[in-house]
Design a protein around this motif. Sequence first.
Motif, mmCIF file in Angstrom:
data_model
loop_
_atom_site.group_PDB
_atom_site.id
_atom_site.type_symbol
_atom_site.label_atom_id
_atom_site.label_comp_id
_atom_site.label_asym_id
_atom_site.label_seq_id
_atom_site.Cartn_x
_atom_site.Cartn_y
_atom_site.Cartn_z
ATOM 1 N N ASP A 8 0.981 -1.293 0.222
ATOM 2 C CA ASP A 8 0.158 -0.042 0.148
ATOM 3 C C ASP A 8 0.679 1.008 0.066
ATOM 4 O O ASP A 8 0.737 2.453 -0.691
ATOM 5 N N LEU A 9 1.951 1.515 0.964
ATOM 6 C CA LEU A 9 2.832 2.436 0.864
ATOM 7 C C LEU A 9 3.363 2.407 -0.237
ATOM 8 O O LEU A 9 3.669 3.987 -0.782
ATOM 9 N N ASP A 10 4.025 1.662 -0.815
ATOM 10 C CA ASP A 10 4.235 1.904 -2.566
ATOM 11 C C ASP A 10 4.029 2.287 -3.703
ATOM 12 O O ASP A 10 4.018 3.180 -4.425
ATOM 13 N N ALA A 11 2.109 1.750 -3.724
ATOM 14 C CA ALA A 11 1.517 1.960 -4.305
ATOM 15 C C ALA A 11 1.395 3.081 -4.172
ATOM 16 O O ALA A 11 1.190 4.193 -5.358
ATOM 17 N N PHE A 12 1.336 4.370 -3.021
ATOM 18 C CA PHE A 12 0.694 5.031 -3.194
ATOM 19 C C PHE A 12 1.614 6.557 -2.787
ATOM 20 O O PHE A 12 1.714 7.552 -3.679
ATOM 21 N N ALA A 13 2.863 5.869 -3.213
ATOM 22 C CA ALA A 13 4.360 6.551 -3.252
ATOM 23 C C ALA A 13 4.230 6.218 -5.102
ATOM 24 O O ALA A 13 4.812 8.295 -5.114
ATOM 25 N N GLN A 14 4.225 5.333 -5.770
ATOM 26 C CA GLN A 14 4.646 5.537 -7.024
ATOM 27 C C GLN A 14 3.003 6.934 -7.178
ATOM 28 O O GLN A 14 2.901 7.700 -8.087
ATOM 29 N N VAL A 15 1.955 6.699 -6.721
ATOM 30 C CA VAL A 15 0.920 7.340 -7.647
ATOM 31 C C VAL A 15 1.147 9.034 -7.670
ATOM 32 O O VAL A 15 0.890 10.110 -8.352
ATOM 33 N N THR A 16 1.458 9.555 -5.965
ATOM 34 C CA THR A 16 1.560 11.089 -5.655
ATOM 35 C C THR A 16 2.806 11.197 -5.761
ATOM 36 O O THR A 16 3.434 12.622 -6.059
ATOM 37 N N ASP A 17 4.277 10.343 -5.869
ATOM 38 C CA ASP A 17 5.459 11.041 -6.325
ATOM 39 C C ASP A 17 5.757 11.097 -4.607
ATOM 40 O O ASP A 17 7.045 11.997 -4.400
ATOM 41 N N ASP A 18 5.665 10.717 -4.020
ATOM 42 C CA ASP A 18 6.565 10.858 -2.174
ATOM 43 C C ASP A 18 7.193 9.498 -2.417
ATOM 44 O O ASP A 18 6.669 8.687 -1.537
ATOM 45 N N HIS A 19 8.582 9.687 -2.711
ATOM 46 C CA HIS A 19 8.490 8.206 -2.195
ATOM 47 C C HIS A 19 10.323 8.824 -1.098
ATOM 48 O O HIS A 19 11.107 8.593 -0.996
ATOM 49 N N GLN A 20 9.728 9.576 0.187
ATOM 50 C CA GLN A 20 10.428 9.550 0.873
ATOM 51 C C GLN A 20 10.675 8.029 1.494
ATOM 52 O O GLN A 20 9.724 7.508 1.752
ATOM 53 N N PHE A 21 11.939 7.899 2.106
ATOM 54 C CA PHE A 21 12.788 6.744 2.335
ATOM 55 C C PHE A 21 12.018 6.351 3.635
ATOM 56 O O PHE A 21 11.574 4.841 3.803
ATOM 57 N N ILE A 22 10.930 6.912 4.259
ATOM 58 C CA ILE A 22 10.390 6.672 5.101
ATOM 59 C C ILE A 22 9.172 6.405 5.415
ATOM 60 O O ILE A 22 9.004 5.387 6.204
ATOM 61 N N HIS A 23 8.719 6.401 3.996
ATOM 62 C CA HIS A 23 7.789 4.896 3.817
ATOM 63 C C HIS A 23 7.840 3.915 2.919
ATOM 64 O O HIS A 23 7.087 2.981 2.383
#
Length: 158
Positions: A34-49
């Motif tokens: 879920d975190l990885d998919a959300f990061a992909q969609v929002t372009d928020d790839h901060q390492f804490i996620h």
Amino acid sequence: MTGAPQPGCTINDLVARIGQELGVSPWRVVTQADLDAFAQVTDDHQFIHVDPARAAAETAFGGTIAHGFLTLSLLSAFGREALPAIAGRRMGVNYGFDRVRFLSPVASGAKVRGRFVLLDATKRSADEILLRYRVTVEIEGGAKPALVADWLTLAILG
């Protein structure tokens, strides 16, 4: 659910419940996928996620945590699962938030759920009712909730 009105409740049924809890959603696991998919969609790839090893080594979280906005975005699903169907409602529209506070991080693998209290119901027109909910996203076993929000939705009737 905690005394939720039956499906097909009327607006008057809801108005009678102002100040009361309308429902609680089932627990939902927030996964690393879920975190990885959300990061992909929002372009928020901060390492804490998205980087479990680095998050474990460099943060006090012990691993990755959900994006706050991911947790917030779960309110739609929680609402579908917990809130009563409104008789005559054609659709619902997300109207916004008066208040959102992120109180505790949601660790990857944690279970969360939404708890809904109806704060207000305001008739805007013959076919529009603005509903204000206090939503608390609880973390299973957590001392504090993940977030608390005053969420506005517009019920379109007819």
